[in-house]
Design an enzyme around this catalytic site. Structure first.
Site, mmCIF file in Angstrom:
data_model
loop_
_atom_site.group_PDB
_atom_site.id
_atom_site.type_symbol
_atom_site.label_atom_id
_atom_site.label_comp_id
_atom_site.label_asym_id
_atom_site.label_seq_id
_atom_site.Cartn_x
_atom_site.Cartn_y
_atom_site.Cartn_z
ATOM 1 C CE1 TYR A 51 41.047 -2.196 -65.012
ATOM 2 C CE2 TYR A 51 41.028 -1.317 -62.784
ATOM 3 C CZ TYR A 51 40.606 -1.266 -64.096
ATOM 4 O OH TYR A 51 39.735 -0.276 -64.487
ATOM 5 N N GLY A 198 40.019 9.345 -67.234
ATOM 6 C CA GLY A 198 40.679 9.940 -68.399
ATOM 7 C C GLY A 198 40.706 11.447 -68.389
ATOM 8 C CB ALA A 201 43.344 13.572 -72.689
ATOM 9 N N GLY A 203 47.564 11.893 -70.348
ATOM 10 C CA GLY A 203 48.668 12.798 -70.022
ATOM 11 C C GLY A 203 48.870 13.914 -71.024
ATOM 12 C CG LEU A 204 47.712 13.321 -75.081
ATOM 13 C CD1 LEU A 204 46.669 12.996 -76.150
ATOM 14 C CD2 LEU A 204 49.104 13.418 -75.713
ATOM 15 C CG LEU A 205 44.257 17.585 -71.680
ATOM 16 C CD1 LEU A 205 42.848 17.429 -71.105
ATOM 17 C CD2 LEU A 205 44.318 18.768 -72.636
#
Length: 299
Positions: A51, A198, A201, A203-205
């Protein structure tokens, strides 16, 4: 905050932990956010030498200087930056790992790493050589425990058989239930802790506009997100509900959440303070929102 032992180790880690990858380049801001998390009970902080070309480790180490006994620090190895900085190459060789750990220790300003993880891996790697490196580092006192970060069932199985790993980091969420088929039961059977990443997901959830994800089309992703939102109810904190789905799995030790802002930290803490587990009926509703996905490769 609830704490769980990480596999066969003596590390009692917060059930919600701090994924440091998203931290910015302002040391002062990072320190403030990391200290806020610690003050609220988060004690496990995950980074990697990959990172920001090591700068992520450096800023974490600087933030916790003089406070080493209050936190568990996990980092990763295996991705070697090219001399020209154009990218990185996979290197799980013993010689490289023994060199890389000293650089991580220096950046983290610590004498030891609580959890050292192989950052990837394939079935064709020289696994015994990799394991030898980790075991030697344990003997030298440079690391306390070791694990792997992998979503490949065939790789996970080999490390379970060949080594004394205490953890596996893997992607797991309502939109990625692939680990449920075989990997989570295997790791639970062998008392190996799972660090779930994750969980939201991408931010989709948690409110981001629906888009295709893994093998799911946009409409399926939207349906899953709506199920999470409906279950969140009046609180409106879909992120916390999505994380609670992950934490209800008995194999999961902690959900490693990417935290970059105060709002991210607030969502993480909301998940941890919602101590009541999801009811069986609620879990069934979430799972019914879309068909179960399974690993198609590396089985």
């Amino acid at each position: 905050m609830k704490y769980n032992l990480l596999g066969k180790s003596d590390l009692s880690v917060s059930e919600v932990s701090f994924g440091c990858m998203s931290l910015g380049d302002d040391d002062a801001e990072n320190k403030q956010l990391l200290h806020q998390a610690l003050d609220k009970g988060i004690n496990f902080f995950d980074t990697a030498d990959l990172y920001a070309k090591g700068e992520n480790e450096r800023t974490v180490g600087k933030a916790f200087q003089g406070m080493r006994d209050q936190v568990y620090i996990a980092t990763k190895v295996g991705n070697q930056w090219r001399p020209d900085g154009s990218g990185w190459d996979w290197n799980p060789r013993k010689e490289y790992i023994l060199q890389a750990v000293d650089k991580s220790l220096q950046r983290l300003q610590t004498a030891y790493i609580d959890l050292y993880q192989l950052h990837g891996g394939t079935i064709d790697d020289p696994m015994d050589e990799t394991i030898e490196a980790f075991e030697l580092l344990q003997q030298q006192g440079k690391i306390r425990y070791f694990g792997i970060s992998s979503i490949r069932p065939n790789v996970v199985r080999e490390f379970v058989i060949r080594s004394s790993i205490v953890s596996v980091m893997m992607q797991y969420s309502l939109l990625d239930r692939r680990p449920e088929e075989a990997v989570l039961p295997l790791l639970q059977q062998h008392n190996i802790g799972v660090l779930a990443r994750g969980s939201l997901a991408q931010g989709l959830l948690a409110g981001k506009p629906a888009k295709p994800y893994l093998n799911y089309v946009t409409d399926e992703v939207r349906k899953a997100a709506e199920a999470v939102s409906a279950l969140a109810g009046e609180s409106g904190n879909a992120a916390a509900t999505a994380v609670r789905y992950v934490l209800q799995q008995p194999a999961i030790t902690t959900a490693v959440l990417g935290i970059r802002t105060n709002e991210h930290l607030k969502d993480a803490l909301a998940a941890s303070t919602t101590t009541a587990p999801l009811a069986d009926q609620a879990i069934q509703k979430l799972q019914a929102a879309l068909p179960l996905n399974k690993y198609e490769q590396h089985r």
